[in-house]
Design a protein around this motif. Structure first.
Motif, short mmCIF file in Angstrom:
data_model
loop_
_atom_site.label_atom_id
_atom_site.label_comp_id
_atom_site.label_asym_id
_atom_site.label_seq_id
_atom_site.Cartn_x
_atom_site.Cartn_y
_atom_site.Cartn_z
N TYR A 1 0.63 -1.31 -0.13
CA TYR A 1 -0.09 0.01 -0.02
C TYR A 1 1.11 1.13 -0.08
O TYR A 1 0.49 2.24 -0.72
CB TYR A 1 -0.88 -0.04 1.22
N GLY A 2 1.99 1.11 0.73
CA GLY A 2 2.73 2.12 0.74
C GLY A 2 3.48 2.52 -0.49
O GLY A 2 3.71 3.63 -1.03
N ALA B 1 2.20 1.73 -3.40
CA ALA B 1 1.22 2.03 -4.30
C ALA B 1 0.95 3.56 -4.15
O ALA B 1 0.78 4.38 -5.28
CB ALA B 1 -0.26 1.49 -3.78
N ARG B 2 1.04 4.23 -3.19
CA ARG B 2 1.02 5.57 -2.71
C ARG B 2 1.92 6.62 -3.32
O ARG B 2 2.14 7.45 -4.00
CB ARG B 2 0.78 5.82 -1.20
N LYS B 3 3.29 5.82 -3.31
CA LYS B 3 4.48 6.27 -3.67
C LYS B 3 4.65 6.69 -5.54
O LYS B 3 5.07 7.40 -5.75
CB LYS B 3 5.75 5.80 -3.33
N THR B 4 4.07 5.26 -5.94
CA THR B 4 4.12 5.06 -7.48
C THR B 4 2.98 5.42 -8.05
O THR B 4 3.20 6.03 -9.36
CB THR B 4 4.74 3.67 -7.73
N GLY B 5 1.75 5.60 -7.57
CA GLY B 5 0.59 5.94 -8.18
C GLY B 5 -0.02 4.46 -8.79
O GLY B 5 -1.24 4.69 -9.46
N ALA B 6 0.62 3.52 -8.49
CA ALA B 6 0.20 2.30 -9.39
C ALA B 6 -0.79 1.70 -8.26
O ALA B 6 -0.56 1.88 -7.06
CB ALA B 6 0.95 1.48 -9.60
N SER B 7 -1.73 0.98 -8.51
CA SER B 7 -2.79 0.31 -7.70
C SER B 7 -1.90 -0.84 -7.07
O SER B 7 -1.18 -1.55 -7.57
CB SER B 7 -3.95 -0.03 -8.37
N VAL B 8 -2.41 -1.43 -5.93
CA VAL B 8 -2.01 -2.55 -5.16
C VAL B 8 -2.07 -3.67 -6.12
O VAL B 8 -1.23 -4.62 -6.38
CB VAL B 8 -2.45 -2.67 -3.83
N ALA B 9 -3.40 -3.88 -6.58
CA ALA B 9 -3.73 -4.98 -7.74
C ALA B 9 -2.82 -4.99 -8.79
O ALA B 9 -2.57 -6.40 -9.13
CB ALA B 9 -5.16 -4.81 -8.04
N ASN C 1 3.98 -8.44 -10.89
CA ASN C 1 5.16 -9.32 -10.21
C ASN C 1 4.75 -10.66 -9.62
O ASN C 1 5.67 -11.10 -9.11
CB ASN C 1 5.67 -8.30 -9.05
N GLY C 2 3.47 -11.21 -10.14
CA GLY C 2 3.16 -12.43 -9.62
C GLY C 2 3.03 -12.65 -8.07
O GLY C 2 3.36 -13.79 -7.61
N LEU C 3 2.71 -11.54 -7.48
CA LEU C 3 2.53 -11.87 -5.93
C LEU C 3 1.23 -12.23 -5.63
O LEU C 3 0.36 -11.63 -5.85
CB LEU C 3 2.85 -10.27 -5.33
N SER C 4 1.24 -13.28 -4.73
CA SER C 4 -0.13 -14.03 -4.38
C SER C 4 -0.54 -13.34 -3.17
O SER C 4 -1.79 -13.48 -2.62
CB SER C 4 -0.06 -15.46 -4.32
N ASP C 5 0.42 -13.01 -2.54
CA ASP C 5 -0.03 -11.99 -1.16
C ASP C 5 0.97 -11.02 -0.81
O ASP C 5 1.61 -10.40 -2.03
CB ASP C 5 0.42 -12.80 0.17
N GLY C 6 0.88 -10.10 0.19
CA GLY C 6 1.47 -8.77 0.27
C GLY C 6 2.75 -9.12 0.67
O GLY C 6 3.38 -8.01 1.19
N TYR C 7 3.35 -10.12 0.86
CA TYR C 7 4.88 -10.46 1.37
C TYR C 7 6.06 -9.86 0.52
O TYR C 7 6.08 -9.93 -0.64
CB TYR C 7 5.18 -11.60 1.68
#
Length: 292
Positions: A71-72, A74-82, A88-94
């Motif tokens: 989330y941080g 996403a705020r810095k870059t302007g891209a959404s979390v999804a 990047n093929g991330l299944s979780d937020g790790y």
């Protein structure tokens, strides 16, 4: 006896030295003043400074530092979390410190514009999403046709069944005798004919064009209905579609002229006929040049 009085100013000098120390400690203040000024100018500049120091942010990438979250970032870059997770093929937020993430949208170098226009980015994404179904509906017919042809090509390519020796006759046998109602390469609507269509009465015996092995026999090819695919010893594959009944099974060896199906109008056929294809290395060729 008043000699101690002159020594009393010494305690007054000590505060002056302490004041000098206090004057030295505020020296780092120019840094927060600069940060406060930048924060007053643009409410998101403090966030934009972090990626410029910690994350690479250049070329649509970002390097994870300690304390970062999706989330941080996403705020810095302007891209959404999804979008970040999907890119990047991330299944979780790790996240791992030092991990380089691809940023699919948004500019790290322009966080203020992204922050001010974030709602506009969402609307753009939504409008693009709403236009896609309309395009799919418009192209649904050619996709269905190409899907069947792709399936035929896949079966012809992936099958490893070994065909028996051919008869040695230079030309293929006509599978049925009738009038050609659709030539090779002709189009019907948006679909291209990769073979020929031969009009015959329903129930006409369909004969194998040459010795071979059955690599497909079923009704899974929706456009062609009941269909038989036969591989021959030279790598050639013949296709027989729109049958009303099948007389062979996959893996069965067939002889030239053997009955393998009965003609019909299964699949997308609008009249009793046989759809016949000749494929060389899975690529359709004009059957007329191979038939006797």
């Amino acid at each position: 006896m008043r000699q101690p009085i002159p020594s009393e100013p010494e305690p007054q000098r000590e505060p002056q030295e302490r004041l000098a120390v206090l004057r030295e400690t505020p020296r780092p203040k120019p840094r927060p003043q600069g940060a406060e000024t930048s924060n007053a100018t643009a409410g998101t500049n403090s966030a934009s400074q972090v990626p410029s120091q910690a994350g690479t942010g250049v070329g649509g990438s970002y390097t994870v530092v300690s304390g970062d979250t999706l989330y941080g970032i996403a705020r810095k870059t302007g891209a959404s979390v999804a979008n970040i997770k999907a890119a990047n093929g991330l299944s979780d937020g790790y996240l791992r410190v030092g991990q380089t993430l691809a940023i699919p949208s948004g500019n790290v170098s322009q966080p203020t514009q992204v922050a001010n226009a974030s709602s506009g980015v969402d609307r753009t994404t939504t409008s693009a999403t709403t236009r896609e179904p309309a395009q799919v509906v418009k192209t649904s017919a050619p996709q269905a046709a190409s899907s069947t042809q792709t399936q035929v090509a896949a079966v012809a390519t992936q099958s490893r069944d070994v065909a028996p020796d051919s008869t040695g006759i230079g030309k293929l046998r006509w599978p049925v005798r009738g009038r050609i109602v659709s030539d090779f390469g002709s189009t019907s609507g948006s679909a291209r004919n990769d073979g020929i269509d031969i009009a015959v009465p329903a129930g006409t015996p369909v004969k194998a064009a040459e010795n071979g092995v059955v690599i497909y026999a079923g009704d899974g090819l929706k456009e062609f209905g009941n269909t038989v695919l036969v591989r021959h010893d030279n790598g050639m594959v013949t296709v027989y579609g729109h049958a009303s009944a099948l007389r062979v099974k996959r893996g069965e060896k067939v002889r030239r002229g053997q009955e393998i199906a009965l003609s019909g109008m299964s699949g997308s056929a609008d009249r009793p006929k046989l759809h016949f294809e000749v494929r060389k290395d899975a690529t359709p060729v004009n059957p007329s040049g191979y038939l006797e």
